[in-house]
Design an enzyme around this catalytic site. Sequence first.
Site, short mmCIF file in Angstrom:
data_model
loop_
_atom_site.label_atom_id
_atom_site.label_comp_id
_atom_site.label_asym_id
_atom_site.label_seq_id
_atom_site.Cartn_x
_atom_site.Cartn_y
_atom_site.Cartn_z
N ASP A 169 -11.26 40.00 -21.94
CA ASP A 169 -12.50 39.24 -21.81
C ASP A 169 -12.76 38.84 -20.37
OD1 ASP A 169 -11.49 39.19 -24.41
OD2 ASP A 169 -12.42 37.28 -24.89
N GLU B 255 -12.73 46.55 -33.12
CA GLU B 255 -11.45 46.36 -33.82
C GLU B 255 -11.57 46.57 -35.33
OE1 GLU B 255 -10.61 42.48 -32.25
OE2 GLU B 255 -9.17 43.26 -30.79
#
Lengths: 768, 768
Positions: free
Chosen positions: A360, A490
């Site tokens: 991130d 994911e």
Amino acid sequence: MNLDYIKPDNWSIIEEGFNADNVKSSESIFSIGNGAMGQRANFEEQYSGPTFQGSYIAGVYYPDKTRVGWWKNGYPEYFAKVLNAPSWIGINVLVNKEPLDLFTCKEVKNFRRELNMKEGWLSRSFEATLPNNIQVEVSTKRFLSLDLDEVGAIKYQVKPLNSDAEITFQPYLDSGITNEDTNWDDKFWDTLQITIEGEKAFIEAKTMKTEFYTCTFMESSVFVNNEKQDQKPEIKRESNAIAFHYTVHVAAGETASIHKFGGYTVDRKLERSQLVSAAKNVLETVIEHGFTTLLEKQKEAWSKIWEMSDITIDGDVKAQQGIRFNIFQLNQTYLGKDSTLNIGPKGFTGEKYGGSTYWDTEAYCIPFYMATKNENVARNLLKYRYNHLEKAIENAEKLGFKNGAALYPMVTMNGEECHNEWEITFEEIHRNGAIAFAIFNYYRYTGDFSYIPEMGLEVLIGIARFWQQRATFSEARNKYVILGVTGPNEYENNINNNWYTNYLAKWCIDYALENIEKVKEGYHDDYLRVSGKTKITDKELQEWQKVADNMYFPYSEKHQIYLQQDGFLDKELITVADLPQEDRPINQKWSWDRILRSPYIKQADTLQGFYFFEDHFSIEELKRHFDFYEPFTVHESSLSPCVHSIQAAKLDQMEQAYTFYLRTSRLDLDDYNKEVEEGLHITSMAGTWMSIVEGFGGMRVKEDMLNFEPRIPKEWQAYSFKVNFREQILKVNVSQKETTFELEGDTDLDIVVNNKQITISPNNLIKV
Amino acid sequence: MNLDYIKPDNWSIIEEGFNADNVKSSESIFSIGNGAMGQRANFEEQYSGPTFQGSYIAGVYYPDKTRVGWWKNGYPEYFAKVLNAPSWIGINVLVNKEPLDLFTCKEVKNFRRELNMKEGWLSRSFEATLPNNIQVEVSTKRFLSLDLDEVGAIKYQVKPLNSDAEITFQPYLDSGITNEDTNWDDKFWDTLQITIEGEKAFIEAKTMKTEFYTCTFMESSVFVNNEKQDQKPEIKRESNAIAFHYTVHVAAGETASIHKFGGYTVDRKLERSQLVSAAKNVLETVIEHGFTTLLEKQKEAWSKIWEMSDITIDGDVKAQQGIRFNIFQLNQTYLGKDSTLNIGPKGFTGEKYGGSTYWDTEAYCIPFYMATKNENVARNLLKYRYNHLEKAIENAEKLGFKNGAALYPMVTMNGEECHNEWEITFEEIHRNGAIAFAIFNYYRYTGDFSYIPEMGLEVLIGIARFWQQRATFSEARNKYVILGVTGPNEYENNINNNWYTNYLAKWCIDYALENIEKVKEGYHDDYLRVSGKTKITDKELQEWQKVADNMYFPYSEKHQIYLQQDGFLDKELITVADLPQEDRPINQKWSWDRILRSPYIKQADTLQGFYFFEDHFSIEELKRHFDFYEPFTVHESSLSPCVHSIQAAKLDQMEQAYTFYLRTSRLDLDDYNKEVEEGLHITSMAGTWMSIVEGFGGMRVKEDMLNFEPRIPKEWQAYSFKVNFREQILKVNVSQKETTFELEGDTDLDIVVNNKQITISPNNLIKV
């Protein structure tokens, strides 16, 4: 749970009315921090209702023994946990010996909580009727100082309304705290010593295993009607806690109050033997200032931050509140002062996800910090990874890689991997690419190439080596393939040839080769040092080149799109719009296998690649990919809507762009993902900033120049932002009518607006 | 650890010499059981060295709260654990008040342990010098009665050699035991009451949560030189234990001995209030018999089992010992008396894997039980799954399936899923196919169709529904695909179109449709009952047919083979032979992602399909597939070598077949997988039996007739086995020269040998 109780306001987050069901959510939302420490908005006084207590010190973590169902080779033994630190905010309050506890009060009226983002403080006020029928009016104010980042201040006032009363304040320190997120109920803290000096108290404690030594400290003073009381408090000492008991008598309508200063000194920054004396010094300084002066300084400090990083939105208070909340929380979490720190996904607002650093930071946070701080802040974030390079090489070795190949961890505190799902830990390797991309992005934005010969090149070499070794040759395709990965989406595990991963891998190798050449040509000493250390050979570089030149990318001729991965078209391609509402969010409603075999995309994956490398693709290609993938995207990751917002804006699909913007900017305020109790989504907040600046503003850096293609949602009258570009500060204001640019400083700046180059002179408003 | 300390012997497992490093392995290897209970070969007397204590009662389990790293929707909350039960075997021994403990003895000589498989008992003898320098000769014998399956017997003899001595025997019961395999260190047993009656003692205890009530009991008598001593023991009672202390004085060379009977009564079979009185009754019976008579009965009972199930091998004692060990352990684990029991992968020899039932039962164990017992035993194993059908439907519902679709659990004790790795629990769905295949196999072998209308059809319908719903239509392929599965080869996860799974799915649907027709035509009442209950409609059956008729099978034109799954040929196809030895076993040396993207096959997958459905493929096809997949197979599952042995034999590759045979038959005796300490691989032992009977013997059932294609490894002189085929017992003897058949009973039997039909008359040796 619906967070519609948050009142719209341009500068503050406001809650009105007391509802015990909202307490845990509000504890997250109203969190405060100063980069060095932070805390959930827990009440100072006793609270017996559901609460999630949290106070966190930057960089202080605990390696919790890993817990798994079935052990798999390569799992890390320990998982660094964000550590709930000893509490210093506590002030129990008794009214005629009856504890004030909002959960047990007969009535709570006019409850109001405000997080004033402009000035950086949290306040609370209410009228409560205690079980003993005494009515009191309470107001509190609390902040964590930006100037003196070891310390925070609390002012707590109690006014009995219907009777004279004896008010007891019991400020305390408590090191007997626990973590919500613990694998084995281990004890995380060891209390070493409790010291008292006048109205100051100190608890020295160390973390188990990591042995971070801290001193948690406090000082209190009590007032009646603003007059300081001289009484010596009664001292209550326990093995893990120390409290001062002050009792004052006030008439109905009079005010008893307490000022409490507290915080932490930590051996991350100081000698262990100096922790108490440093704490005393800090306390002396703040006592000298007093609460009011300290608060003034707080306002000034926040004013400077806002001066550079504020984004205004006219005509849409919820959007305005959303973006400021995001900018505020980012600045509370990380200010870039310390290259050993990073931006945890929950910042100082919760424990979930452990660790402080995910990809991130590189993919989402660096652009924000580059544009709203000086370049050193972003450089520190890059340096953080450089400092972890050795650990990344060790991490890759554990997984069978050799010769200095580096795999950065998925989650880390100190460079070591601390996540343990094989499908993520071992296979979500695209993170390595984001770390290389951040180097590229930093250089593109700042023009500071020096980072690459000094540090970045070693990182790029380690990463390129990883990709070269990780790709395998498929005889069947006569191409290099990357098997068994998890992409940014994911909701797919162990897939083959994730386009994003393959593309990034090829790019990383090409970019490393390009920079080896550049450094070789322009920074001979650095080249000798790095090539000596890494032992790169021409033969090895040829191997890299072969992999990069022959990388396989799954593609559909029929749809004229890159496929997210091999076999994507075998799925049942039912769009999200056609999913029954009761099936969503799918991560709460469906079993994992069902999610995996569905086409639903948790967060931008192929489109993330189009975001990173937009110059590699035509707008028509972007449109085809956006139109294909967006309908399957469920945005159940906080990191998804911002990228989609940017892409939609680029495609001039402004309604979509605006919808995604609202979702990203008010993700926590409106609790889209039904989990705000656990903490805020800090890193995705930087994505919100990107949605405005890069999405609506269309800001890019191309060939060392700022480019803009401003757009504005029809719901807004105007919006503005500022960017610091290579030490020149440009303010951009976009309205429905026009865009204006204003430059600070004293040097001209060439920019490109809608593909036309213009020159901006300082202090001269340019309208376009 | 190398288990070469096990001595070759035709009928016994023998260990000579005491080595503390071998204790845990031997505790597994020398385990004893009688179908109703079983135990590791723990010492009776105190042992302070490394040991893994285990005593297990069939069907008594504990639902341990699931432990995971990250929770995924659909995980079961509880995981049934094989439960270590209160211990009844313990007899602490003191010599002149010094505890006898092999770990602390000054010297241990002539240690010998024997597991006599022919007669079903375990013995141990040694000479030990205690710390107090007294030398004693000890010999023990222990068995669990086949006749009275609640009870076991121990004879324990001590002879001081160098001095007169005071010998104290302390037989005890202990319900304060723990499990090695516990997720949260919960307490599993609650002791309810301890009762003493003369020299009998009883501990009533119940399991937490599942509330299985048990009575663990014992009775002891002490002898000097075979003369029973009348002394009353001293009673030592603790909260979770009860012991009798007997002290006798013997001269050097004299023998002190104790006979102890003990065991369990369980409320799975009896009223709770009757547990103690039932235990008393059992004790009365065995006391009446006495140790020697009971042992005689044990020999007789085992003799009956061997009479039917023995396999002889001449000229290869290790092979002979291996097969008998396998047959012995299978019979110790499951005798087919109780349709609520099943065959756990570790039987009564360890805790690992939890649960009692895997697809191992259907795929590997049923053929053994069909051929060596009467058909009711196999029918009971099928009925077990019929009784769990409702739970299998609930299990499927949890994963989003509807309308009576059934997904049998991967691991279960009571029909509920109790495994929690998503890649196995949710995706290793081929297990459902094995359950349908077992119905087919049972009917093929026994000719007993009645099971299908009575019970099997409902199971087949639930399974067919699952496959129809689980397959999805791929527009791109214009075929039905099955995405996101794990095949029998668990070194692949979340793959698409596993050929074995797809093939089995299609077959299950076809087989269900075929049997719906058969039942409709021949068993009208059953058809009405089943169709009423399941509400099948013609429209639904057409949907099934569409899926079965249009199933996709991955195929390589180049190699002319079915691909294990989509994309298999993209892997780096380096054969196992070319893997460095230090990389093996890969499940201990490699990280999970590396295993997954490699081509290495844990156990037969495509070849398992060729085993189930061999008539569907030509021998050339088998050869191509064997030659392609075998070189990538690492056999790191105990279930792998047997299938490869059968296939190699069929292909006349006898050297390979023999190598695989040795590996399967001596897997535990030679500890190939370095884990025998944890327990034996019981279910794969049935695969060993198949390697001989189906592999070397070439036995098949085709068109209601036994077929043979006998082969013999060059290392053997001869081998023989018996099969019970539809209540006719045929003995087959294969030598290097010829094959002979002998039939018991009084009816002729037509068999096919090497594709030629012959008629065998009873008691008339036929040579071929």
